[in-house]
Scaffold this active site. Structure first.
Site, PDB file in Angstrom:
ATOM      1  N   ASN A  11       0.859  -1.187   0.000  1.00  0.00           N
ATOM      2  CA  ASN A  11       0.000   0.000   0.000  1.00  0.00           C
ATOM      3  C   ASN A  11       0.895   1.236   0.000  1.00  0.00           C
ATOM      4  OD1 ASN A  11      -1.855   2.004   0.454  1.00  0.00           O
ATOM      5  ND2 ASN A  11      -2.439   1.314   2.508  1.00  0.00           N
ATOM      6  N   TRP A  12       1.029   1.857  -1.160  1.00  0.00           N
ATOM      7  CA  TRP A  12       1.937   3.009  -1.278  1.00  0.00           C
ATOM      8  C   TRP A  12       1.361   4.268  -0.647  1.00  0.00           C
ATOM      9  CZ3 TRP A  12       3.993   2.922  -7.057  1.00  0.00           C
ATOM     10  CH2 TRP A  12       4.635   1.705  -7.295  1.00  0.00           C
ATOM     11  N   HIS A  97      -9.578   0.982   4.919  1.00  0.00           N
ATOM     12  CA  HIS A  97      -8.291   1.208   5.586  1.00  0.00           C
ATOM     13  C   HIS A  97      -8.475   2.207   6.729  1.00  0.00           C
ATOM     14  CE1 HIS A  97      -4.188   2.480   6.352  1.00  0.00           C
ATOM     15  NE2 HIS A  97      -3.829   1.326   5.814  1.00  0.00           N
ATOM     16  N   GLU A  99      -6.923   4.680   7.646  1.00  0.00           N
ATOM     17  CA  GLU A  99      -6.745   6.092   7.278  1.00  0.00           C
ATOM     18  C   GLU A  99      -7.985   6.628   6.570  1.00  0.00           C
ATOM     19  OE1 GLU A  99      -2.970   5.496   5.398  1.00  0.00           O
ATOM     20  OE2 GLU A  99      -2.126   5.042   7.368  1.00  0.00           O
ATOM     21  N   SER A 221       3.519  -1.924  10.471  1.00  0.00           N
ATOM     22  CA  SER A 221       4.973  -1.908  10.626  1.00  0.00           C
ATOM     23  C   SER A 221       5.631  -3.248  10.298  1.00  0.00           C
ATOM     24  CB  SER A 221       5.358  -1.445  12.039  1.00  0.00           C
ATOM     25  OG  SER A 221       4.846  -0.151  12.274  1.00  0.00           O
ATOM     26  N   GLY A 242       2.878  -1.066   4.322  1.00  0.00           N
ATOM     27  CA  GLY A 242       2.896   0.334   3.913  1.00  0.00           C
ATOM     28  C   GLY A 242       4.320   0.785   3.635  1.00  0.00           C
ATOM     29  N   GLY A 243       4.964   1.351   4.655  1.00  0.00           N
ATOM     30  CA  GLY A 243       6.297   1.939   4.496  1.00  0.00           C
ATOM     31  C   GLY A 243       7.291   1.045   3.769  1.00  0.00           C
TER      32      GLY A 243
HETATM   33  P1  PGA Z   1       2.858   0.333   7.617  1.00  0.00           P
HETATM   34  O1  PGA Z   1       1.403   0.502   6.976  1.00  0.00           O
HETATM   35  O2  PGA Z   1       3.440  -0.944   7.074  1.00  0.00           O
HETATM   36  O3  PGA Z   1       3.620   1.553   7.155  1.00  0.00           O
HETATM   37  O4  PGA Z   1       2.700   0.276   9.088  1.00  0.00           O
HETATM   38  C1  PGA Z   1       0.533  -0.604   6.868  1.00  0.00           C
HETATM   39  C2  PGA Z   1      -0.772  -0.186   6.273  1.00  0.00           C
HETATM   40  O5  PGA Z   1      -1.226   0.929   6.520  1.00  0.00           O
HETATM   41  O6  PGA Z   1      -1.387  -0.971   5.531  1.00  0.00           O
END
Ligand code: PGA
Length: 263
Positions: A11-12, A97, A99, A221, A242-243
């Site tokens: 997930n960019w 998600h 967010e 993470s 994500g990251g």
């Molecule tokens: P992260 O994000 O790996 O940066 O913690 C995960 C996500 O939001 O899907």
């Protein structure tokens, strides 16, 4: 052969220049060759880079998805992008998600519509759920998961959703992402993640006939260092990253960890 093929999503979010996005797609294709990765890989770039990514990744083993999309097929919705439009470019979708929940105040109504429409369009559909820090500290984690799953299966839309999942259980993925672990460097304990994944599978069995075919990812993470710990868990079939998905080497190491851990 495992009953559920491992699946890792990248997930960019709202990251990457156009150059960066195309370079990352090219690097992933080049570096993924050896050793063989037997994991389903899905990238979720921002909308504006989807066409570039689709051109580079066409005919490859890497699938492309959208981070969001509206169930309405078209109309007077300024700024909106519909699943009908997206389905010409992608074959996967993220729904719910954290967010989207926190920044855009989106709720179950939108998510259940999206889930139904996406599954009806044969998109690989990932529904993200997870408790926030306050809920975790108040001991409400299981209650939150139960509510986030149960609410999308309510009413007529929920009934339709259950039918769509029963038709193709492999097209639904649940991403368990504790909100407090997303982008923070804090990682959930693997034993807790296993318990929660088992709980999620049990909850899904209230609505769907073949919960054992629905894949569950952990997100929050995930890095190349900890991916193996999650790949070893019985009910965890992959990761939503994500990251670490913004770097080809790191992301592919995570994909390899699930490829090795699950076979
Ligand atoms: P992260 O994000 O790996 O940066 O913690 C995960 C996500 O939001 O899907």
């Amino acid at each position: 052969m495992a009953e559920r093929k491992p699946i890792v999503g990248g997930n960019w979010k709202m990251n990457m220049t156009r150059d960066g996005a195309t370079q990352l797609c090219h690097s992933l294709l080049l570096e993924a060759v050896e050793p063989q990765i037997d994991t389903e890989i899905v990238l979720y770039p921002p909308y504006v880079w989807l066409t570039d990514a689709a051109t580079i990744l066409s005919e490859s083993f890497i699938r492309l998805g959208a981070q969001d999309g509206l169930a309405e097929s078209n109309g007077a919705i300024t700024g909106g992008v519909s699943l009908t439009m997206l389905s010409e470019l992608v074959d996967a979708l993220l729904v719910g998600h954290s967010e989207r929940r926190s920044i855009f105040s989106e709720t179950t109504d939108k998510f259940s519509q999206q889930l139904v429409s996406a599954l009806d369009m044969n998109l690989l559909t990932t529904y993200c759920i997870g408790e926030n820090q306050t809920e975790q500290e108040s001991g409400l984690t299981y209650q939150v998961l139960e509510e986030q799953i149960g609410s999308v299966f309510e009413g007529a839309t929920g009934h339709h959703l259950a039918q769509a999942v029963n038709k193709n259980p492999g097209a639904l993925v649940i991403a368990y992402e504790p909100v407090w672990a997303i982008g923070t460097g804090l990682v959930a304990q693997p034993t807790d993640v296993q318990d929660r994944a088992e709980f999620i599978r049990k909850e899904i069995s209230n609505y769907c006939d073949a919960p054992q075919l629905i894949r569950i990812q952990y997100g929050g993470s995930v890095t190349q260092k900890n991916a193996g710990d999650f790949a070893a868990l019985k009910d965890v079939d992959g990761a939503l990253v994500g990251g670490a998905s913004l770097n080809a080497e790191d992301f592919l190491s995570i994909c390899r960890a699930f490829s090795v851990g699950k076979h």
